[in-house]
Design a protein around this motif. Structure first.
Motif, PDB file in Angstrom:
ATOM      1  N   HIS A 123      30.374 102.033 -31.923  1.00 12.96           N
ATOM      2  CA  HIS A 123      31.696 102.202 -31.063  1.00 12.96           C
ATOM      3  C   HIS A 123      31.736 101.915 -29.761  1.00 12.96           C
ATOM      4  O   HIS A 123      32.818 101.784 -28.779  1.00 12.96           O
ATOM      5  N   ASP A 165      33.924 110.728 -33.544  1.00 16.93           N
ATOM      6  CA  ASP A 165      32.371 111.026 -32.754  1.00 16.93           C
ATOM      7  C   ASP A 165      32.751 111.653 -31.392  1.00 16.93           C
ATOM      8  O   ASP A 165      33.591 111.420 -30.796  1.00 16.93           O
ATOM      9  N   ALA A 166      31.671 112.413 -31.189  1.00 14.94           N
ATOM     10  CA  ALA A 166      32.040 113.240 -29.837  1.00 14.94           C
ATOM     11  C   ALA A 166      31.735 112.562 -28.643  1.00 14.94           C
ATOM     12  O   ALA A 166      32.129 113.120 -27.727  1.00 14.94           O
ATOM     13  N   HIS A 167      31.509 111.282 -28.669  1.00 14.69           N
ATOM     14  CA  HIS A 167      31.535 110.327 -27.532  1.00 14.69           C
ATOM     15  C   HIS A 167      32.591 109.605 -27.592  1.00 14.69           C
ATOM     16  O   HIS A 167      33.421 109.227 -28.693  1.00 14.69           O
ATOM     17  N   ASP A 252      28.590 114.158 -34.378  1.00  8.11           N
ATOM     18  CA  ASP A 252      27.863 114.703 -33.166  1.00  8.11           C
ATOM     19  C   ASP A 252      28.431 115.746 -32.429  1.00  8.11           C
ATOM     20  O   ASP A 252      28.225 116.313 -31.330  1.00  8.11           O
ATOM     21  N   GLY A 294      27.848 108.759 -34.546  1.00 10.16           N
ATOM     22  CA  GLY A 294      26.684 109.558 -34.416  1.00 10.16           C
ATOM     23  C   GLY A 294      26.456 110.752 -35.198  1.00 10.16           C
ATOM     24  O   GLY A 294      27.020 111.047 -36.200  1.00 10.16           O
ATOM     25  N   TYR A 296      22.993 113.817 -34.052  1.00 14.88           N
ATOM     26  CA  TYR A 296      21.690 113.806 -33.759  1.00 14.88           C
ATOM     27  C   TYR A 296      20.868 114.949 -33.935  1.00 14.88           C
ATOM     28  O   TYR A 296      19.694 115.309 -33.416  1.00 14.88           O
TER      29      TYR A 296
END
Ligand SMILES: [Zn+2]
Length: 352
Positions: A123, A165-167, A252, A294, A296
Motif C-alpha cells: 500500500h 494497517d497501522a501505517h 501492526d 503489515g 512485525y
C-alpha cells in the motif's frame, strides 16, 4: 468457503542478512497458527497465479515497473533505506498482483471472500513509486489492493477500500486520489512513516469526500477502533453503498508490534473480520477481497487468526465499548462526511 491464497513463492523475496522486519516468518507462522483454528475447515487453499505485468500496469506507470525490473536483475540490494529487492522480487509481487485481479473477478461471481497472503507489502507503492511525498517505498513494490479495486472499478463497480494497517496507505490513496468510484477509508497511527493521511486529505477534484483518513493518536486501543468501525466505516458504507470491499489487512496496530505505538488486541481484528463477514452474508456487498499488510511482532500471528476466525464466523462477534479517538478527529470527520454526502447526491442527480 474462504479462498486463502498461500504460495511458497513469497519466500523468494527474502533478506539474506535476516535483519529486515518484513520477514518470511510472518506468512509461514500465520498459516501454521491458522491450521490449529476451527476456521481451518472453512478454508480452501489457493495458489497464486503466474506473474502478469498487465495486472501491475493497471495501477503503476511503465517507467516505474521497468525501473524495478532492472533493479531486481542486479540481485539482492536495497533500493531505498527501507526497501530491498532480490532477483525474484518483481515476479513475486507481479504474481500476487495478478492474483489480486483474479480474486476480484472471482469474488463478484462466486460471492466467496478471498484473503491473499501476499509479500512483499503493497500500500505504500504509488503510481510511480514513493507516494504523496513519502521518502521511501516502505517495504512495498506493487499495490495489490489497488489492482483488485481498479479491476472492479473498470467493470463499473463501486469499491470501498478499508485499510486498517497501522501505517497510512499513501500509495493506494495517490492512485485513486481523483477516483470517485473508490471510497478509501484508512485507519492509521499519526506521526509515523509515511507521515501522510490527515483528515484534510479528502481526495482530488471530483472525488472530494471519497478519501477518509483517521490518523489515530499513539496509544489508541480496541475501544477507539470499535468507535471508528461504527462511526466511520459503517457510517460511510451506509452512505456510499459500495458494491465490493477490498481490505488492506495489516496487523501492526497490535500492542506487541515493533514498529508502531498502538494498543490494539486481537479482539479488534476479530471484530473487523466479523463485521466484514456480515456485510457479505447479509448481501450488503457482493464481494470481499482482503490482502495481507503489515505486522512485525508476534501479535500479528494471533491477530491474523482472529481476523480470519471473524471472517468465517467461527467466533462470537466481540462486543467492545466504543470510545471517541479525540474531539479533533470527530470535528474533522464531520467536514469529510459533508463532502461525501455531496458526492453521493451529485451521483444520484447524475443518474436520474
Ligand atoms: Zn504497516
Amino acid at each position: 468457503m474462504l479462498k486463502l491464497v498461500y504460495d511458497e513463492r513469497h519466500r523468494l523475496h527474502s533478506d539474506p542478512l535476516g535483519t529486515h522486519p518484513e520477514g518470511v516468518w510472518r506468512v509461514e507462522k500465520s498459516l501454521e497458527e491458522l491450521r490449529n483454528s476451527p476456521a481451518w475447515s472453512y478454508i480452501e487453499l489457493v495458489k497464486a497465479v503466474e506473474p502478469d505485468y498487465n495486472a501491475v500496469l493497471l495501477v503503476h506507470d511503465r517507467v516505474y515497473v521497468e525501473w524495478l525490473i532492472s533493479e531486481c536483475a542486479k540481485g539482492f540490494h536495497y533500493i531505498d533505506p527501507d526497501t530491498y529487492v532480490t532477483q525474484h522480487t518483481c515476479d513475486v509481487a507481479a504474481s500476487f498482483a495478478a492474483t489480486a485481479r483474479v480474486s476480484a473477478l472471482d469474488t463478484i461471481r462466486s460471492r466467496d471472500p478471498w484473503f491473499i497472503m501476499a509479500r512483499p507489502g503493497g500500500h505504500h507503492a504509488g503510481r510511480r513509486g514513493p507516494a504523496m511525498g513519502a521518502p521511501t517505498l516502505g517495504f512495498c513494490i506493487f499495490d495489490y489492493a489497488a489492482v483488485a479495486a481498479k479491476t472492479l472499478v473498470d467493470l463499473g463497480y463501486k469499491v470501498m477500500i478499508l485499510d486498517f494497517d497501522a501505517h497510512h496507505g499513501n500509495g493506494t490513496q495517490e492512485i485513486f486520489w481523483c477516483e470517485s468510484n473508490v471510497l478509501h477509508i484508512d485507519i492509521h497511527q499519526r506521526y509515523i512513516y509515511p507521515g501522510t493521511g490527515w483528515l484534510s486529505d479528502v481526495g482530488g477534484p471530483g472525488a472530494e469526500g471519497s478519501k477518509i483518513n483517521i490518523p489515530l493518536y499513539p496509544g489508541s486501543n480496541d475501544n477507539h477502533y470499535s468507535w471508528v468501525l461504527e462511526n466511520v466505516v459503517e457510517r460511510a458504507r451506509e452512505l456510499y453503498k459500495p458494491d465490493v470491499v477490498v481490505v488492506f489487512a495489516g496487523f501492526d496496530a497490535h500492542k506487541d508490534d515493533r514498529l508502531t505505538n498502538l494498543q490494539v488486541s486481537e479482539l479488534t481484528y476479530a471484530l473487523y473480520g466479523s463485521y466484514l463477514r456480515r456485510l457479505l452474508s447479509e448481501g450488503r456487498v457482493v464481494g470481499l477481497v482482503s490482502i495481507l499488510g503489515g505486522g512485525y511482532g508476534q501479535g500479528m500471528i494471533k491477530s491474523f487468526r482472529a481476523f480470519i476466525e471473524g471472517l468465517v464466523g467461527v467466533i462470537e462477534e466481540p462486543v467492545i465499548t466504543p470510545k471517541s479517538p479525540g474531539k479533533d478527529i470527530e470535528e474533522g470527520l464531520e467536514l469529510v462526511f459533508n463532502m461525501l454526502k455531496e458526492l453521493v447526491l451529485h451521483r444520484i442527480r447524475k443518474d436520474t
